[in-house]
Scaffold this motif. Structure first.
Motif, PDB file in Angstrom:
ATOM      1  N   ILE A  81     -20.998 -30.252   7.852  1.00 49.59           N
ATOM      2  CA  ILE A  81     -21.366 -29.280   8.883  1.00 49.59           C
ATOM      3  C   ILE A  81     -21.998 -28.008   8.321  1.00 49.59           C
ATOM      4  O   ILE A  81     -22.390 -27.124   9.095  1.00 49.59           O
ATOM      5  CB  ILE A  81     -20.145 -28.893   9.740  1.00 49.59           C
ATOM      6  CG1 ILE A  81     -19.039 -28.266   8.873  1.00 49.59           C
ATOM      7  CG2 ILE A  81     -19.612 -30.099  10.501  1.00 49.59           C
ATOM      8  CD1 ILE A  81     -17.853 -27.735   9.678  1.00 49.59           C
ATOM      9  N   ALA A  82     -22.117 -27.878   7.009  1.00 51.18           N
ATOM     10  CA  ALA A  82     -22.666 -26.654   6.423  1.00 51.18           C
ATOM     11  C   ALA A  82     -23.394 -26.963   5.131  1.00 51.18           C
ATOM     12  O   ALA A  82     -23.148 -27.978   4.476  1.00 51.18           O
ATOM     13  CB  ALA A  82     -21.543 -25.644   6.171  1.00 51.18           C
ATOM     14  N   ARG A 113     -18.838 -14.802  10.522  1.00 52.76           N
ATOM     15  CA  ARG A 113     -20.126 -15.383  10.941  1.00 52.76           C
ATOM     16  C   ARG A 113     -20.170 -16.897  10.733  1.00 52.76           C
ATOM     17  O   ARG A 113     -20.852 -17.610  11.458  1.00 52.76           O
ATOM     18  CB  ARG A 113     -21.242 -14.699  10.146  1.00 52.76           C
ATOM     19  CG  ARG A 113     -22.624 -14.886  10.702  1.00 52.76           C
ATOM     20  CD  ARG A 113     -23.552 -13.824  10.141  1.00 52.76           C
ATOM     21  NE  ARG A 113     -23.270 -12.531  10.770  1.00 52.76           N
ATOM     22  CZ  ARG A 113     -22.496 -11.590  10.234  1.00 52.76           C
ATOM     23  NH1 ARG A 113     -21.919 -11.796   9.075  1.00 52.76           N
ATOM     24  NH2 ARG A 113     -22.301 -10.454  10.867  1.00 52.76           N
ATOM     25  N   LEU A 114     -19.437 -17.395   9.745  1.00 57.14           N
ATOM     26  CA  LEU A 114     -19.393 -18.847   9.520  1.00 57.14           C
ATOM     27  C   LEU A 114     -18.871 -19.562  10.751  1.00 57.14           C
ATOM     28  O   LEU A 114     -19.444 -20.567  11.191  1.00 57.14           O
ATOM     29  CB  LEU A 114     -18.504 -19.143   8.308  1.00 57.14           C
ATOM     30  CG  LEU A 114     -18.111 -20.607   8.087  1.00 57.14           C
ATOM     31  CD1 LEU A 114     -19.339 -21.467   7.818  1.00 57.14           C
ATOM     32  CD2 LEU A 114     -17.115 -20.723   6.940  1.00 57.14           C
ATOM     33  N   PRO A 157     -24.420 -23.605   9.388  1.00 56.91           N
ATOM     34  CA  PRO A 157     -24.190 -22.468   8.492  1.00 56.91           C
ATOM     35  C   PRO A 157     -24.802 -22.724   7.113  1.00 56.91           C
ATOM     36  O   PRO A 157     -24.702 -23.821   6.572  1.00 56.91           O
ATOM     37  CB  PRO A 157     -22.658 -22.389   8.397  1.00 56.91           C
ATOM     38  CG  PRO A 157     -22.137 -23.237   9.526  1.00 56.91           C
ATOM     39  CD  PRO A 157     -23.172 -24.298   9.754  1.00 56.91           C
ATOM     40  N   VAL A 158     -25.409 -21.686   6.574  1.00 57.05           N
ATOM     41  CA  VAL A 158     -25.883 -21.708   5.192  1.00 57.05           C
ATOM     42  C   VAL A 158     -25.006 -20.706   4.447  1.00 57.05           C
ATOM     43  O   VAL A 158     -25.193 -19.490   4.545  1.00 57.05           O
ATOM     44  CB  VAL A 158     -27.366 -21.321   5.092  1.00 57.05           C
ATOM     45  CG1 VAL A 158     -27.830 -21.372   3.636  1.00 57.05           C
ATOM     46  CG2 VAL A 158     -28.218 -22.249   5.955  1.00 57.05           C
ATOM     47  N   PHE A 171     -30.647 -22.865  11.419  1.00 55.52           N
ATOM     48  CA  PHE A 171     -29.752 -22.452  10.340  1.00 55.52           C
ATOM     49  C   PHE A 171     -29.308 -21.011  10.563  1.00 55.52           C
ATOM     50  O   PHE A 171     -30.117 -20.164  10.967  1.00 55.52           O
ATOM     51  CB  PHE A 171     -30.448 -22.558   8.974  1.00 55.52           C
ATOM     52  CG  PHE A 171     -30.895 -23.940   8.618  1.00 55.52           C
ATOM     53  CD1 PHE A 171     -29.972 -24.910   8.243  1.00 55.52           C
ATOM     54  CD2 PHE A 171     -32.240 -24.280   8.651  1.00 55.52           C
ATOM     55  CE1 PHE A 171     -30.389 -26.187   7.897  1.00 55.52           C
ATOM     56  CE2 PHE A 171     -32.667 -25.553   8.310  1.00 55.52           C
ATOM     57  CZ  PHE A 171     -31.738 -26.511   7.942  1.00 55.52           C
ATOM     58  N   CYS A 172     -28.031 -20.737  10.276  1.00 55.88           N
ATOM     59  CA  CYS A 172     -27.498 -19.383  10.363  1.00 55.88           C
ATOM     60  C   CYS A 172     -26.947 -18.983   9.002  1.00 55.88           C
ATOM     61  O   CYS A 172     -26.082 -19.679   8.451  1.00 55.88           O
ATOM     62  CB  CYS A 172     -26.387 -19.293  11.406  1.00 55.88           C
ATOM     63  SG  CYS A 172     -26.979 -19.394  13.114  1.00 55.88           S
ATOM     64  N   LEU A 173     -27.450 -17.879   8.461  1.00 57.41           N
ATOM     65  CA  LEU A 173     -26.970 -17.409   7.169  1.00 57.41           C
ATOM     66  C   LEU A 173     -25.529 -16.925   7.278  1.00 57.41           C
ATOM     67  O   LEU A 173     -25.169 -16.211   8.218  1.00 57.41           O
ATOM     68  CB  LEU A 173     -27.847 -16.268   6.657  1.00 57.41           C
ATOM     69  CG  LEU A 173     -29.278 -16.596   6.243  1.00 57.41           C
ATOM     70  CD1 LEU A 173     -29.955 -15.361   5.680  1.00 57.41           C
ATOM     71  CD2 LEU A 173     -29.311 -17.728   5.224  1.00 57.41           C
TER      72      LEU A 173
END
Length: 468
Positions: free
Chosen positions: A400-401, A369-370, A380-381, A356-358
């Motif tokens: 996807i998110a 960043r998304l 993406p979170v 997971f990427c904030l």
């Protein structure tokens, strides 16, 4: 077309198209409501075509060299003083053309590519600015007040270049079939303004930039096509929220190409931007695509990853609070970082190792960043309560998110518990969806079918139908 010089034929065209559009939207809603979710192919990954440029710097270099050898095509951009009679004449010609096309084909314009007239603006608004970027990006280390490299920001917001480069390329070299360039204004559905607002904002002195903005404003608003519609059929790329601020209130009727809506009012004044008129475009990713080989080699042993500026304004203040909440947890990496070359490498490596990427809000509700996370294969979170996303009428981001309210994310332990509860099967399914959807966020030249440029024109067509 909306404007003060409507003929009766134009009003007739508008009523027929409005009825047809509403019917089409109703059918589309029914289709998506009752159709089953498609099975995600297990082998689809976006791949880079070796014959296509995905780098802004590389593509621009070739574009500028080729521009010297390609003669400028003649068109009917107006350079002389115009009269009210000129405006009314153009209005009559455009209305006749559109009515004729609708009478010949009741499904126009959905059955035809959208016709775009590209203004032949003086080079100080176009090529000179591109050359300025090209001649300075290697030599300068200029930073913005918050520490971001200026030239990296220009690349990140270079959607104006990618769209323009595709539109003016020889038709034999273009792959997109849903938009064509026309060279007579009377044949146009829409008018594209090729002014590089971001480059001028960052690379010109403040007063020089403001003067150029005023010149661009006068040049465009003096055109008969602008006067006939008051700009409602004109497309203006203003993708960086700082750019064009001093004069854009005079062009608020145009279709703006934006990074987000920012309903907080920090960047856009009330009444200037709204979803029914304007379009949100994705940032250009800062990192390279994680293709099928990258996916198969990637060992994702980090649960949550974030690297970037931790101090931001407005909704972005959540970043420092998240740092406090998550910094002591295992398998979580939260780092302060910049967007330089070393920062890019560190961000790319971290995203490719993470599940997971904030993606919290920045100074505006959106964040590049998304899109970096998507092309890195990292889920993406999204933690941004005011966010509007690109191509929402086409793409289903829930595949996807993950979307989290700021109030939930800041509750002690809530975010970690939530992400640890996501099953391995759901994670795998979302990763496969990301691999499939990443091509929608890769700008390129030539522009690729179902790439962001293609989706832009699909969304523009919807907007055009609603405002015609």
């Amino acid at each position: 077309m909306a404007g003060r010089h409507h003929s009766s034929a134009s009003k007739y065209l508008r009523s027929r198209l409005l009825l047809f559009t509403l019917s089409l939207l109703a059918l589309t809603l029914l289709f998506y409501t009752f159709s089953p979710s498609p099975t995600v192919p297990r082998t689809i990954h976006a791949t880079l075509n070796p014959n296509v440029d995905y780098s802004f710097v590389s593509s621009l270099e070739k574009f500028l060299i080729n521009s010297k050898s390609h003669p400028t095509l003649s068109d009917d951009t107006v350079t002389a003083t115009i009269t009210q009679q000129d405006v009314e004449k153009l209005d009559d010609l455009i209305s006749r053309k559109q009515t004729q096309r609708l009478d010949d084909n009741s499904f126009y314009p959905l059955s035809s590519p959208i016709r775009v007239y590209v203004y032949n603006m003086p080079s100080k608004f176009t090529y000179d600015l591109l050359w300025l970027f090209r001649n300075t990006y290697k030599e300068t280390n200029n930073l913005t007040s918050n520490g971001s490299p200026v030239h990296r920001l220009i690349e990140q917001h270079s959607v104006d270049y990618w769209l323009w480069a595709d539109l003016i390329a020889p038709e034999s070299q273009r792959l997109l079939k849903n938009v064509v360039r026309v060279h007579k204004q009377e044949e146009a559905d829409l008018f594209y303004i090729p002014f590089f607002t971001t480059i001028s904002f960052f690379l010109l002195e403040k007063q020089q930039c403001k003067a150029l903005y005023r010149e661009a404003l006068k040049w465009v608003t003096d055109q008969p096509a602008w006067k006939r519609s008051e700009g409602r059929d004109h497309i203006l790329p203003v993708h960086h929220p700082w750019s064009f601020k001093s004069v854009r209130k005079f062009m608020k009727n145009a279709i703006w190409l934006l990074p987000d809506m920012d309903s907080t009012g920090n960047w856009y004044k009330p009444g200037q931007v709204y979803l029914e008129k304007d379009l949100i475009l994705p940032y250009v990713p800062n990192v390279d695509l994680c293709d099928s080989k990258c996916f198969s080699d990637s060992k994702r042993n980090i649960l949550i990853f974030f690297r970037g500026r931790l101090k931001r304004n407005a909704g972005g203040k959540i970043r420092s609070k998240l740092m406090t909440e998550l910094s002591s947890a295992e398998d979580v990496v939260i780092e302060e970082g910049s967007a330089g070359e070393a920062g890019k490498a560190a961000a790319q490596s971290g995203m490719r190792k993470s599940i997971f990427c904030l993606s919290p809000a920045g100074d505006t509700p959106s964040s590049a960043r998304l899109f970096d996370a998507i092309v890195s294969g990292c889920i993406p979170v999204v933690i941004s309560d005011e966010l509007e996303l690109p191509f929402e009428g086409i793409l289903d981001y829930r595949k996807i998110a993950l979307f989290v309210y700021s109030s939930d994310a800041l509750q002690p332990g809530w975010l970690l518990t939530f992400l640890r509860s996501v099953s391995p099967a759901q994670i795998r399914e979302m990763q496969l969806n990301i691999a499939k959807h990443s091509r929608h966020f890769l700008y390129s030249h030539p522009a690729q079918p179902m790439g962001p440029e293609d989706l832009v024109w699909r969304m523009v067509c919807y907007s055009y139908l609603l405002f015609i």
